[in-house]
Scaffold this motif. Structure first.
Motif, mmCIF file in Angstrom:
data_model
loop_
_atom_site.group_PDB
_atom_site.id
_atom_site.type_symbol
_atom_site.label_atom_id
_atom_site.label_comp_id
_atom_site.label_asym_id
_atom_site.label_seq_id
_atom_site.Cartn_x
_atom_site.Cartn_y
_atom_site.Cartn_z
ATOM 1 N N TYR A 124 -36.060 9.953 -78.637
ATOM 2 C CA TYR A 124 -35.285 11.177 -78.456
ATOM 3 C C TYR A 124 -34.548 11.570 -79.731
ATOM 4 C CZ TYR A 124 -36.098 10.785 -73.443
ATOM 5 O OH TYR A 124 -36.680 10.719 -72.206
ATOM 6 N N ASP A 125 -34.426 12.867 -79.922
ATOM 7 C CA ASP A 125 -33.633 13.444 -81.006
ATOM 8 C C ASP A 125 -32.196 13.573 -80.542
ATOM 9 O OD1 ASP A 125 -32.536 14.909 -83.110
ATOM 10 O OD2 ASP A 125 -33.406 16.807 -82.407
ATOM 11 N N GLN A 126 -31.289 12.941 -81.246
ATOM 12 C CA GLN A 126 -29.877 12.959 -80.865
ATOM 13 C C GLN A 126 -29.118 14.173 -81.401
ATOM 14 O OE1 GLN A 126 -28.000 9.166 -81.821
ATOM 15 N NE2 GLN A 126 -29.923 8.073 -81.512
ATOM 16 N N SER A 127 -29.777 15.027 -82.208
ATOM 17 C CA SER A 127 -29.066 16.132 -82.851
ATOM 18 C C SER A 127 -28.773 17.296 -81.912
ATOM 19 C CB SER A 127 -29.878 16.642 -84.042
ATOM 20 O OG SER A 127 -30.972 17.444 -83.613
ATOM 21 N N GLY A 128 -29.412 17.309 -80.737
ATOM 22 C CA GLY A 128 -29.264 18.435 -79.828
ATOM 23 C C GLY A 128 -30.278 19.530 -80.042
ATOM 24 N N ARG A 129 -31.183 19.364 -81.012
ATOM 25 C CA ARG A 129 -32.179 20.396 -81.304
ATOM 26 C C ARG A 129 -33.514 20.153 -80.589
ATOM 27 N NH1 ARG A 129 -31.446 24.029 -85.366
ATOM 28 N NH2 ARG A 129 -29.502 23.897 -86.551
ATOM 29 N N GLY A 130 -33.607 19.073 -79.873
ATOM 30 C CA GLY A 130 -34.832 18.825 -79.117
ATOM 31 C C GLY A 130 -36.014 18.374 -79.945
ATOM 32 N N ASN A 131 -35.778 17.819 -81.121
ATOM 33 C CA ASN A 131 -36.872 17.403 -82.004
ATOM 34 C C ASN A 131 -37.314 15.969 -81.683
ATOM 35 O OD1 ASN A 131 -36.938 19.856 -83.411
ATOM 36 N ND2 ASN A 131 -35.244 19.210 -84.745
ATOM 37 N N HIS A 132 -37.707 15.772 -80.429
ATOM 38 C CA HIS A 132 -38.119 14.460 -79.963
ATOM 39 C C HIS A 132 -39.496 14.092 -80.524
ATOM 40 C CE1 HIS A 132 -34.845 15.214 -77.236
ATOM 41 N NE2 HIS A 132 -35.512 16.175 -76.605
ATOM 42 N N LEU A 133 -39.747 12.812 -80.684
ATOM 43 C CA LEU A 133 -41.040 12.319 -81.152
ATOM 44 C C LEU A 133 -41.813 11.741 -79.977
ATOM 45 C CD1 LEU A 133 -39.962 10.558 -84.473
ATOM 46 C CD2 LEU A 133 -41.139 12.752 -84.217
ATOM 47 N N THR A 134 -43.066 12.195 -79.826
ATOM 48 C CA THR A 134 -43.938 11.716 -78.766
ATOM 49 C C THR A 134 -45.285 11.341 -79.368
ATOM 50 O OG1 THR A 134 -44.613 13.992 -78.264
ATOM 51 C CG2 THR A 134 -42.777 13.091 -76.985
ATOM 52 N N GLN A 135 -46.199 10.929 -78.533
ATOM 53 C CA GLN A 135 -47.506 10.450 -78.973
ATOM 54 C C GLN A 135 -48.220 11.487 -79.831
ATOM 55 O OE1 GLN A 135 -50.119 9.686 -75.637
ATOM 56 N NE2 GLN A 135 -51.085 7.972 -76.704
ATOM 57 N N ALA A 136 -48.645 11.063 -81.031
ATOM 58 C CA ALA A 136 -49.293 11.991 -81.953
ATOM 59 C C ALA A 136 -50.704 12.329 -81.483
ATOM 60 C CB ALA A 136 -49.348 11.389 -83.347
ATOM 61 N N PRO A 137 -51.074 13.599 -81.589
ATOM 62 C CA PRO A 137 -52.450 13.980 -81.278
ATOM 63 C C PRO A 137 -53.378 13.649 -82.454
ATOM 64 C CG PRO A 137 -51.213 15.898 -81.984
ATOM 65 C CD PRO A 137 -50.235 14.746 -81.965
ATOM 66 N N GLY A 138 -54.657 13.883 -82.270
ATOM 67 C CA GLY A 138 -55.607 13.690 -83.353
ATOM 68 C C GLY A 138 -55.405 14.701 -84.459
ATOM 69 N N GLY A 139 -56.011 14.428 -85.600
ATOM 70 C CA GLY A 139 -55.901 15.324 -86.743
ATOM 71 C C GLY A 139 -57.136 15.263 -87.610
ATOM 72 N N GLY A 140 -57.044 15.891 -88.773
ATOM 73 C CA GLY A 140 -58.193 15.992 -89.649
ATOM 74 C C GLY A 140 -58.729 14.663 -90.128
ATOM 75 N N ALA A 141 -57.869 13.665 -90.257
ATOM 76 C CA ALA A 141 -58.300 12.370 -90.777
ATOM 77 C C ALA A 141 -58.759 11.410 -89.695
ATOM 78 C CB ALA A 141 -57.161 11.718 -91.570
ATOM 79 N N ALA A 142 -58.301 11.600 -88.464
ATOM 80 C CA ALA A 142 -58.625 10.644 -87.403
ATOM 81 C C ALA A 142 -58.415 11.290 -86.059
ATOM 82 C CB ALA A 142 -57.751 9.394 -87.530
ATOM 83 N N PRO A 143 -59.254 10.934 -85.073
ATOM 84 C CA PRO A 143 -59.065 11.471 -83.723
ATOM 85 C C PRO A 143 -57.829 10.873 -83.076
ATOM 86 C CG PRO A 143 -60.773 9.793 -83.724
ATOM 87 C CD PRO A 143 -60.398 10.014 -85.164
ATOM 88 N N GLY A 144 -57.456 11.432 -81.965
ATOM 89 C CA GLY A 144 -56.305 10.953 -81.217
ATOM 90 C C GLY A 144 -56.593 11.025 -79.740
ATOM 91 N N PRO A 145 -55.582 10.853 -78.900
ATOM 92 C CA PRO A 145 -54.189 10.616 -79.286
ATOM 93 C C PRO A 145 -53.998 9.233 -79.888
ATOM 94 C CG PRO A 145 -54.457 10.377 -76.923
ATOM 95 C CD PRO A 145 -55.753 10.902 -77.434
ATOM 96 N N ASP A 146 -52.932 9.090 -80.697
ATOM 97 C CA ASP A 146 -52.643 7.819 -81.332
ATOM 98 C C ASP A 146 -52.080 6.831 -80.321
ATOM 99 O OD1 ASP A 146 -53.444 9.193 -83.547
ATOM 100 O OD2 ASP A 146 -51.501 9.137 -84.570
ATOM 101 N N ASP A 147 -52.030 5.574 -80.725
ATOM 102 C CA ASP A 147 -51.426 4.554 -79.880
ATOM 103 C C ASP A 147 -49.914 4.714 -79.854
ATOM 104 O OD1 ASP A 147 -53.974 3.443 -79.567
ATOM 105 O OD2 ASP A 147 -53.697 2.044 -81.244
ATOM 106 N N LEU A 148 -49.304 4.203 -78.791
ATOM 107 C CA LEU A 148 -47.857 4.104 -78.704
ATOM 108 C C LEU A 148 -47.431 2.682 -79.024
ATOM 109 C CD1 LEU A 148 -47.317 6.141 -75.412
ATOM 110 C CD2 LEU A 148 -46.776 6.898 -77.741
ATOM 111 N N ALA A 149 -46.222 2.526 -79.556
ATOM 112 C CA ALA A 149 -45.728 1.217 -79.964
ATOM 113 C C ALA A 149 -45.371 0.370 -78.744
ATOM 114 C CB ALA A 149 -44.504 1.377 -80.859
#
Length: 499
Positions: A124-149
């Motif tokens: 979660y983003d604590q700043s109040g702006r809602g910039n939370h981090l979630t599972q990354a989708p695929g991209g140009g270098a590699a398919p996704g979704p990425d693994d979660l920790a």
């Protein structure tokens, strides 16, 4: 993310009052308080002191994103820090702080995840702006979704309080492509991250910071992120690495020129403070030991003299553990980090460093140990046959000798390592197998989940990826009996003691 995914709440934080302080005097006051806190022995009332984002706001460069799984980054923040997803039933649980401005409630995670594996599904983003981090989708270098920790692979303490970091194995990644307030174009920004300075590789790219919104490489200067690792394809520093550098897209930069910067040294702090900041034709790299001392400036000057970096073309997405095009071959561990609006002063950053030192990062007691791994059923030791350093040799049990091929180290990140003739190898589920009978071998350490092991109170040692137990084949007791993965049964051939 499964059908259990819910709408992520927007957390409101009252930082506006801090922005009204007189900036110069406020920074000096915060610095004095942070330095005083650095000498304290630590306590539960963390809310009495300003957090890193309070310090940045006092300096006129407020946080626009604040991510941490270990503590609140504002003195008044009392919302969730991160979310875990339980493997057994896909249930979700938010993990918050023990109080406003406090440390993470690790006990809540331990209780929720008992007997199964949990994944970190939201930071979660604590700043109040809602910039939370979630599972990354695929991209140009590699398919996704990425693994979660996996949620329990990076245990630490902060002034004696248990917490967990984000353990990034190759293939793991988090992202937010629709952010609020993050710098775009040539706008100024700053960022810091607290990392494990001993967990890295030469893969691309263990980053935290500003990236493309399309998951693709869109050209020089379209990123501005902290990089940590020892890759030398682009820029690099002195010594063998790892180095703190900046990923500015199509280049990891250690200074003004693509390539070598002698003033960017190899760093090896167990807990590392890494900082990057950028403004029109100005940027800097700073870093230091997150447990003691001050920051050093490894570079401060004009933008790289290659085309496309002056002016910059930042897009404002946020990434963790991956490159801008979803390159996901890197590994590392992240504990906390922020991004700011505006170019922070060195004075402000020095106060943040003092605050981090006062937080008291340390390895969790009991998470590291070295010795023989002795089987309860046989009384014999886990052994690498003939002390072979050749990758792929299946482990066995053998009469205990105290030799190097029977001396195992349980690391803080969940690996079991053995050093043979100067080569460190990891205990590994061969081929990332998860089936009964999968061979357990020694293999070069690569950060994979098939090289991570969870020690349980009943003496079982469970593979994180497979959920199966380290098992002596056929409950054998003879020298040379092979070791494998098998469904956990509680039998004595699946119980071990290390020491």
């Amino acid at each position: 993310m499964s059908g259990n995914r819910r709408t992520i709440p927007r957390v409101i934080h009252p930082s506006a009052v801090l922005r009204r302080l007189a900036r110069a005097g406020a920074v000096l006051a915060v610095l004095a308080g942070a330095l005083a806190g650095a000498t304290a022995t630590g306590g539960v009332a963390q809310a009495a002191s300003p957090g890193p984002c309070d310090i940045y706001a006092s300096g006129g460069t407020p946080c626009v994103a604040a991510h941490s799984t270990t503590r609140a980054l504002y003195s008044t923040y009392s919302g969730p820090l991160y979310q875990v997803t339980r493997a057994s039933d896909k249930a979700l649980r938010d993990i918050g702080a023990l109080g406003a401005g406090g440390y993470a409630d690790a006990a809540a995670q331990d209780a929720f995840c008992a007997g199964t594996t949990c994944l970190i599904s939201v930071i979660y983003d604590q700043s109040g702006r809602g910039n939370h981090l979630t599972q990354a989708p695929g991209g140009g270098a590699a398919p996704g979704p990425d693994d979660l920790a996996v949620a329990n692979l990076a245990p630490v303490t902060l002034n004696g309080h248990k917490a967990y970091g984000v353990y990034v194995a190759p293939g793991t990644g988090y992202r937010n492509n629709r952010t609020s307030g993050v710098a775009t174009g040539d706008q100024p920004e700053g960022m810091y991250a607290i990392l494990d300075g001993t967990h890295y590789n030469g893969g691309c790219c263990f980053d935290y910071g500003n990236a493309e919104t399309s998951n693709n490489d869109t050209g020089n200067g379209h990123m501005e992120a902290i990089y940590f690792g020892n890759i030398k394809v682009w820029g690099y520093g002195s010594g063998p690495g790892p180095w703190v550098m900046a990923d500015l897209e199509n280049g990891l930069f250690s200074g003004v020129n693509p390539g070598y910067n002698a003033n960017d040294p190899t760093v090896s702090h167990r807990f590392l403070t890494a900082m990057v900041k950028g403004a029109p034709n100005q940027w800097a790299i700073r870093a230091g030991d997150a447990r003691s001392g001050s920051l050093s400036t490894f570079y401060s000057g004009p933008r790289p003299n290659a085309s496309g970096y002056n002016p910059m073309h930042k897009e404002g997405a946020i990434i963790l553990g991956i490159g801008g095009d979803n390159s996901k071959g890197a590994r590392g561990t992240f504990y906390e980090g922020v991004m700011t609006s505006g170019y922070p002063s060195d004075t402000t950053e020095n106060a943040v460093q003092a605050n981090v030192v006062a937080a008291g990062y340390a390895e969790q007691p009991g998470t590291t140990a070295t010795g023989a791994l002795r089987g309860a059923g046989s009384g014999k030791c886990l052994d690498v046959p003939n002390s072979s350093a050749t990758p792929g040799v299946q482990s066995q049990i053998h009469s205990c000798s105290g030799a190097a091929n029977q001396t195992w180290t349980r690391t803080a990140d969940g690996r079991l390592t053995v050093n043979l003739s100067g080569t460190t190898l990891c205990l590994d589920a061969y081929g990332a197998g998860t089936a009964d009978g999968t061979k357990v071998v020694t293999w070069p350490c690569n950060g994979g989940a098939n090289q991570q092991w969870r020690f349980n109170a009943d003496g079982s040692v469970v593979g994180v990826q497979s959920g199966r137990c380290l098992d002596v084949s056929g409950a054998g007791t003879a020298d040379g009996t092979p070791v494998q993965l098998w469904t956990c049964s509680g039998a004595s051939n699946q119980r071990w003691t290390l020491g």
